[in-house]
Design a protein around this motif. Sequence first.
Motif, PDB file in Angstrom:
ATOM      1  N   VAL A  55      34.162  -1.729  73.486  1.00  0.00           N
ATOM      2  CA  VAL A  55      35.208  -2.182  72.573  1.00  0.00           C
ATOM      3  C   VAL A  55      36.475  -1.358  72.756  1.00  0.00           C
ATOM      4  N   LEU A  56      37.555  -1.907  72.255  1.00  0.00           N
ATOM      5  CA  LEU A  56      38.787  -1.138  72.164  1.00  0.00           C
ATOM      6  C   LEU A  56      38.613  -0.091  71.066  1.00  0.00           C
ATOM      7  N   ASP A  57      39.351   0.988  71.160  1.00  0.00           N
ATOM      8  CA  ASP A  57      39.247   2.064  70.170  1.00  0.00           C
ATOM      9  C   ASP A  57      39.348   1.555  68.734  1.00  0.00           C
ATOM     10  N   GLU A  58      40.194   0.581  68.516  1.00  0.00           N
ATOM     11  CA  GLU A  58      40.417   0.101  67.152  1.00  0.00           C
ATOM     12  C   GLU A  58      39.176  -0.574  66.555  1.00  0.00           C
ATOM     13  N   TYR A  59      38.205  -0.956  67.398  1.00  0.00           N
ATOM     14  CA  TYR A  59      36.987  -1.612  66.914  1.00  0.00           C
ATOM     15  C   TYR A  59      35.765  -0.688  66.945  1.00  0.00           C
TER      16      TYR A  59
END
Length: 84
Positions: A20-24
């Motif tokens: 995942v992207l860091d934000e997730y």
Amino acid sequence: GGGYLNAFTTKEHTCYYVRVLDEYLDRALDTLIDLAFRPRFPEREIEKEKEVILEEMKMYEDTPDEYIFDLFEELVYAGHPLAE
């Protein structure tokens, strides 16, 4: 969107992973925690997974190097559960 969840198994373990992207990241970790500590096994999902496994087994039969490696393990680990 925003992520990828998958799993694989070996003779000794099952691995679940996410990409995942860091934000997730928090949401992804929550999902993995749910899988580990609050698993659910709906009958329809089990049936779908059985079909996937049967297909993987057929593919395995067409992969001689995998078969040879299993034979090798049976010889090396004879009498031990890893030989099975």
